[in-house]
Design an enzyme around this catalytic site. Structure first.
Site, short mmCIF file in Angstrom:
data_model
loop_
_atom_site.label_atom_id
_atom_site.label_comp_id
_atom_site.label_asym_id
_atom_site.label_seq_id
_atom_site.Cartn_x
_atom_site.Cartn_y
_atom_site.Cartn_z
N HIS A 146 0.46 -0.98 -0.45
CA HIS A 146 -0.01 0.28 0.42
C HIS A 146 0.81 1.08 -0.28
O HIS A 146 1.24 1.81 -1.14
CB HIS A 146 -1.03 -0.30 1.55
CG HIS A 146 -1.57 1.58 1.62
ND1 HIS A 146 -3.05 1.22 1.54
CD2 HIS A 146 -1.00 2.22 2.00
CE1 HIS A 146 -3.22 2.46 1.70
NE2 HIS A 146 -2.31 3.14 1.79
N GLU A 147 2.04 1.19 0.99
CA GLU A 147 2.59 2.47 1.28
C GLU A 147 3.42 2.41 -0.43
O GLU A 147 3.96 3.86 -0.84
CB GLU A 147 3.40 2.39 2.23
CG GLU A 147 2.67 3.00 3.83
CD GLU A 147 1.85 3.63 3.29
OE1 GLU A 147 1.95 4.82 3.30
OE2 GLU A 147 0.79 3.35 4.49
#
Length: 296
Positions: A146-147
């Site tokens: 996600h990051e």
């Protein structure tokens, strides 16, 4: 909840070789997302990446000065870097600029439940997110994917560009109000309020996109995308009293879970392929916290 920050950091450089086709849109298989926002061009990606590298280096330097630099044999650091090394090759297909990034992974000692990836591939995890949520490797991969997706989709540059455009819009509204004989300060305040709510919506959209792209990256690397469901159930247990969704830069946990479940049919075949398994023979995902049901 605020906690004292105890810096604990380690730098690690990943060099990824090989020819990987990179593209701004989603690959032909896996999840599908649209074109990256044109607003990112207003901020200039190269400049942001340079600023991010400087800021990241300063954070690491501060940690070193505080004698809080963990050794390379720290088990959590080894773990994070091993997961990152598996994810990064599958990140390249989303943005050709990532081929030139100097990837780093660091561990910051803090009770904050947080992690990030700055423009240019500068990744940091807080011990709080690992310890409080008791993350499995699959769940770490979902968070990290996600990051990384935020950086790949250039959300930082996008938000900076949208902020610039919003500020110009407010100034134009103030000028128009002045010409029409209205109070420009009042017009500016009203316009700024509308712009702020709009920026929150943009941020929530970015979070959703990062969730989806992160699932794709994690699944290709052999991490179970269904871990995203368990992750957000854990996050919900730890974030009681969070602000309502429309006042938050992040979508509500229930909405994130629903979005992840909606995309599982797209990413589970990628996971099965990475693991060399028959899709129909994969057992349910079970996390390590009681009270969270297995995810089929």
């Amino acid at each position: 909840m605020k906690h004292p920050l105890i810096h604990l950091a380690i730098g690690s450089l990943f060099v990824v070789s090989g020819s990987v086709m990179a593209q701004n849109n989603a690959p032909q298989d896996g999840v599908k997302v649209g074109e990256m926002s044109i607003f990112r061009k207003l901020a200039g990606n190269g400049q942001l990446e340079g600023q991010a590298a400087q800021q990241y280096a300063q954070t690491m330097q501060q940690a070193q000065e505080q004698h809080a630099l963990a050794p390379s044999n720290n088990p959590q650091v080894i773990r994070l870097r091993a997961i990152a090394a598996k994810l990064i090759p599958f990140a390249m297909r989303w943005n050709e600029r990532a081929l030139d990034w100097k990837w780093q992974v660091n561990l910051l000692g803090s009770k904050q439940i947080n992690a990030y990836c700055m423009p240019g591939g500068k990744i940091a995890f807080y011990t709080g997110i690992l310890d409080t949520l008791k993350l499995t490797d699959d769940e770490v991969a979902i968070v990290m994917g996600h990051e990384i997706a935020h950086a790949l989709r250039e959300h930082g540059a996008e938000r900076a560009g949208k902020t610039m455009a919003a500020n110009l819009g407010v100034k134009a509204l103030e000028l128009l109000a002045s010409v029409k004989g209205y109070d420009p300060n009042l017009a500016g305040a009203l316009g700024g309020g509308v712009a702020k709510v709009g920026m929150l919506k943009f941020s929530r959209d970015d979070e959703t996109e990062a969730d989806v792209v992160g699932l794709d990256i994690a699944a290709r690397a052999g991490y179970d995308p269904r871990a995203g469901v368990a992750l957000w159930q854990k996050m919900g247990m730890a974030s009681k009293g969070a602000p309502p969704q429309w006042l938050s830069t992040h979508p509500a946990g229930s909405d994130r879970i629903a979005e992840i479940q909606r995309h599982l049919p797209e990413v589970m075949p990628l996971y099965a392929h990475a693991k060399g398994l028959d899709l129909n023979a994969i057992t349910a995902y079970k996390t390590n916290v009681k009270g969270i049901a297995a995810v089929d």
